[in-house]
Design an enzyme around this catalytic site. Structure first.
Site, PDB file in Angstrom:
ATOM      1  N   GLU A 238      56.712 105.145 -67.432  1.00 25.08           N
ATOM      2  CA  GLU A 238      57.196 103.708 -67.404  1.00 25.08           C
ATOM      3  C   GLU A 238      56.407 102.984 -68.532  1.00 25.08           C
ATOM      4  OE1 GLU A 238      56.329 102.216 -63.655  1.00 25.08           O
ATOM      5  OE2 GLU A 238      57.371 103.943 -62.481  1.00 25.08           O
TER       6      GLU A 238
ATOM      7  N   GLU B 161      53.289 106.550 -56.334  1.00 27.48           N
ATOM      8  CA  GLU B 161      52.116 105.696 -56.057  1.00 27.48           C
ATOM      9  C   GLU B 161      51.346 105.883 -54.741  1.00 27.48           C
ATOM     10  OE1 GLU B 161      53.642 101.692 -56.936  1.00 27.48           O
ATOM     11  OE2 GLU B 161      54.235 102.227 -58.810  1.00 27.48           O
TER      12      GLU B 161
HETATM   13  O1  G3I Z   1      68.861  92.033 -58.082  1.00 21.11           O
HETATM   14  C1  G3I Z   1      68.161  90.889 -57.389  1.00 21.11           C
HETATM   15  C2  G3I Z   1      68.626  89.522 -57.541  1.00 21.11           C
HETATM   16  O2  G3I Z   1      70.102  89.688 -57.107  1.00 21.11           O
HETATM   17  C3  G3I Z   1      67.979  88.522 -56.862  1.00 21.11           C
HETATM   18  O3  G3I Z   1      68.572  87.282 -57.067  1.00 21.11           O
HETATM   19  C4  G3I Z   1      66.430  88.507 -57.385  1.00 21.11           C
HETATM   20  C5  G3I Z   1      65.575  87.307 -56.773  1.00 21.11           C
HETATM   21  O4  G3I Z   1      65.374  87.968 -55.458  1.00 21.11           O
HETATM   22  O5  G3I Z   1      65.869  89.689 -57.141  1.00 21.11           O
HETATM   23  C6  G3I Z   1      66.399  90.780 -57.912  1.00 21.11           C
HETATM   24  O6  G3I Z   1      66.019  92.173 -57.327  1.00 21.11           O
HETATM   25  C7  G3I Z   1      64.946  92.388 -57.905  1.00 21.11           C
HETATM   26  C8  G3I Z   1      64.865  93.504 -58.931  1.00 21.11           C
HETATM   27  O7  G3I Z   1      63.600  93.731 -59.499  1.00 21.11           O
HETATM   28  C9  G3I Z   1      65.850  93.285 -60.083  1.00 21.11           C
HETATM   29  O8  G3I Z   1      65.276  92.261 -60.983  1.00 21.11           O
HETATM   30  C10 G3I Z   1      63.751  92.678 -57.138  1.00 21.11           C
HETATM   31  O9  G3I Z   1      63.639  91.308 -56.043  1.00 21.11           O
HETATM   32  C11 G3I Z   1      62.601  92.995 -57.506  1.00 21.11           C
HETATM   33  O10 G3I Z   1      61.579  93.322 -56.534  1.00 21.11           O
HETATM   34  C12 G3I Z   1      62.615  94.081 -58.478  1.00 21.11           C
HETATM   35  O11 G3I Z   1      61.515  94.547 -59.242  1.00 21.11           O
HETATM   36  C13 G3I Z   1      61.480  95.638 -59.422  1.00 21.11           C
HETATM   37  C14 G3I Z   1      60.033  96.322 -58.763  1.00 21.11           C
HETATM   38  O12 G3I Z   1      59.780  97.647 -59.450  1.00 21.11           O
HETATM   39  C15 G3I Z   1      60.104  96.538 -57.469  1.00 21.11           C
HETATM   40  O13 G3I Z   1      61.111  97.311 -57.238  1.00 21.11           O
HETATM   41  C16 G3I Z   1      61.046  95.714 -61.065  1.00 21.11           C
HETATM   42  O14 G3I Z   1      62.474  95.390 -61.606  1.00 21.11           O
HETATM   43  C17 G3I Z   1      60.675  97.230 -61.684  1.00 21.11           C
HETATM   44  O15 G3I Z   1      60.747  97.004 -63.128  1.00 21.11           O
HETATM   45  C18 G3I Z   1      59.730  97.718 -60.928  1.00 21.11           C
HETATM   46  O16 G3I Z   1      59.437  98.920 -61.344  1.00 21.11           O
HETATM   47  C19 G3I Z   1      58.062  99.506 -60.857  1.00 21.11           C
HETATM   48  C20 G3I Z   1      58.783 101.010 -60.690  1.00 21.11           C
HETATM   49  O17 G3I Z   1      59.697 101.111 -59.958  1.00 21.11           O
HETATM   50  C21 G3I Z   1      57.346 101.719 -60.040  1.00 21.11           C
HETATM   51  N1  G3I Z   1      56.127 101.680 -60.971  1.00 21.11           N
HETATM   52  C22 G3I Z   1      55.819 100.125 -61.259  1.00 21.11           C
HETATM   53  C23 G3I Z   1      56.853  99.513 -61.764  1.00 21.11           C
HETATM   54  C24 G3I Z   1      56.683  97.840 -62.063  1.00 21.11           C
HETATM   55  O18 G3I Z   1      56.350  97.014 -60.832  1.00 21.11           O
END
Ligand code: G3I
Length: 392
Positions: A295, A180
């Protein structure tokens, strides 16, 4: 083999009439119900098998913490989630476990626990893995944001890639090396997103990331991954032009790159033809680049009606979208961003643009929360079957 003589075929008139009736009823059933196995979703009827039959890869973003690695290592098939993943995917990607945030709890500590778990699982099940991602503007640990400077950013990036891509050298199908990087609205003349990396290193951070990854793992396919390049809208058209400009520049500079990742986080607009995306895919093919749908999920927030309406819209979009892009010979893989819609990021983060007025979850993936196939499953399988045979 025992020879059967003719007298065994003397049906009574009644038996013949019943047989004819059954044959008529069978012919009236929907296609998937006619051949009993077609309603099945496992084995030869899985997405993994149907993709492989066309020389394609179907894959799934997974959470390694939920995979029953120990069970599989001891010969068990694993619970629902584990069984679904190993049954359906030729290739997997860690949804979060291979990002900076997960791998780098501090500047001096790497935590490969979950990434290694996925790699072990893949080794046990014979599935491929793609890495996601080595360089992104998001999901960077707090220490990086405070400790990175113009003087050390290049070293921080190259050392990260050397450690991570080095650990899995020769074991991954592909890496999302840079994720991105394009965001025209940030106003830079090169259309790059104003990220930590571009601010501290300059636009050359992209070449540096790809060159480092190629040096560390000469076998892995190096991918540039982005979103909002799928639709025939002015915004997506402009972003496709910026992405193509980036790719052409990299190729002209001899930067090692092998593929474009098209994230495919799309809506369910039945009128979309994806013409612009097909043109981009063909332009990639002319540069010798493969294309992966990296994705895919379907945002049904705006679909009126209930579950059946959502499911019908998702299935139709899968047919339309995959029908358009899988027809292109350089499209080699299609991964959904999860497998069970209840676990989708779209349903976790409560974005307003991914929230339905009726409060229902978005039915955005091929299976439901009971691991039962949705119409999207059959639509994806049908699209895989219709794709021209691709060399894997
Ligand atoms: O695991 C922690 C948990 O312990 C905690 O209680 C909770 C609340 O803060 O957060 C959890 O981590 C989260 C993680 O997902 C697992 O659910 C992170 O905060 C959250 O930021 C993370 O979001 C991910 C996001 O990327 C940012 O990395 C999404 O799951 C994931 O589906 C999303 O995927 C992205 C791709 O990498 C890139 N393209 C877009 C796509 C969608 O945004």
């Amino acid at each position: 083999m025992k020879k059967i003589d003719s007298k065994e075929f003397n049906f009574t008139r009644r038996e013949f009439q019943m047989g004819a009736l059954a044959a008529g009823l069978l012919a009236a059933l929907p296609s998937w119900a006619r051949a009993g196995e077609a309603k099945s979703t496992s084995g030869a009827e899985s997405l993994r098998a149907h993709a492989a039959a066309r020389g394609l890869l179907y894959g799934i973003a997974v959470n390694p913490a939920l995979l029953d690695v120990e069970g599989v290592a001891n010969g068990r098939s694993g619970d629902g989630y584990t069984r679904l993943i190993r049954e359906q995917a030729n290739i997997m990607v860690a949804e979060n476990a291979m990002k900076w945030e997960a791998l780098r709890p501090s500047a001096s500590v790497f935590d490969f626990t979950l990434a290694d778990r996925l790699m072990r699982f893949a080794g046990l099940t014979g599935q491929l893995v793609r890495g996601h991602n080595l360089c992104w503007h998001a999901d960077n640990p707090d220490w990086l944001k405070t400790e990175a400077t113009k003087d050390n950013a290049r070293l921080l990036l190259t050392q990260h890639i050397e450690a991570v891509a080095g650990r899995y050298r020769g074991r991954l199908h592909s890496w999302d090396v840079v994720n991105e990087a394009i965001l025209g609205k940030d106003g830079r003349p090169d259309h790059l997103r104003k990220s930590l990396w571009v601010e501290l290193i300059g636009p050359e951070y992209i070449d540096l990331a790809f060159q480092t990854a190629a040096r560390v793992d000469p076998q892995v396919k190096l991918t540039y991954n982005d979103y909002d390049i799928e639709l025939d809208t002015p915004e997506h058209k402009e972003k496709r032009e910026h992405v193509l400009q980036l790719l052409r520049g990299m190729k002209a500079r001899g930067v090692p790159i092998h593929a474009l990742g098209v994230q495919s986080h799309i809506g369910t607009d039945p009128d979309q033809k994806y013409t612009g995306l097909v043109e981009l895919i063909r332009a990639c093919g002319q540069m010798g680049l493969e294309v992966y749908l990296t994705e895919m999920d379907l945002n049904t927030a705006k679909i009126p009606g209930g579950n059946d309406a959502q499911d019908a819209a998702v299935a139709q979009t899968c047919r339309n979208y995959l029908g358009a892009v899988l027809a292109e010979p350089n499209v080699k893989a299609a991964l959904t961003w999860g497998i069970d819609y209840s676990m989708s990021w779209l349903n976790k983060a409560k974005f307003d643009w991914a929230t339905r007025p009726d409060g229902a979850l978005l039915r955005c993936l091929p299976f439901d929360d009971d691991h039962q196939p949705l119409p999207a499953f059959f639509a994806i399988r049908e699209a895989l079957d219709r794709a021209p045979a691709h060399r894997a």
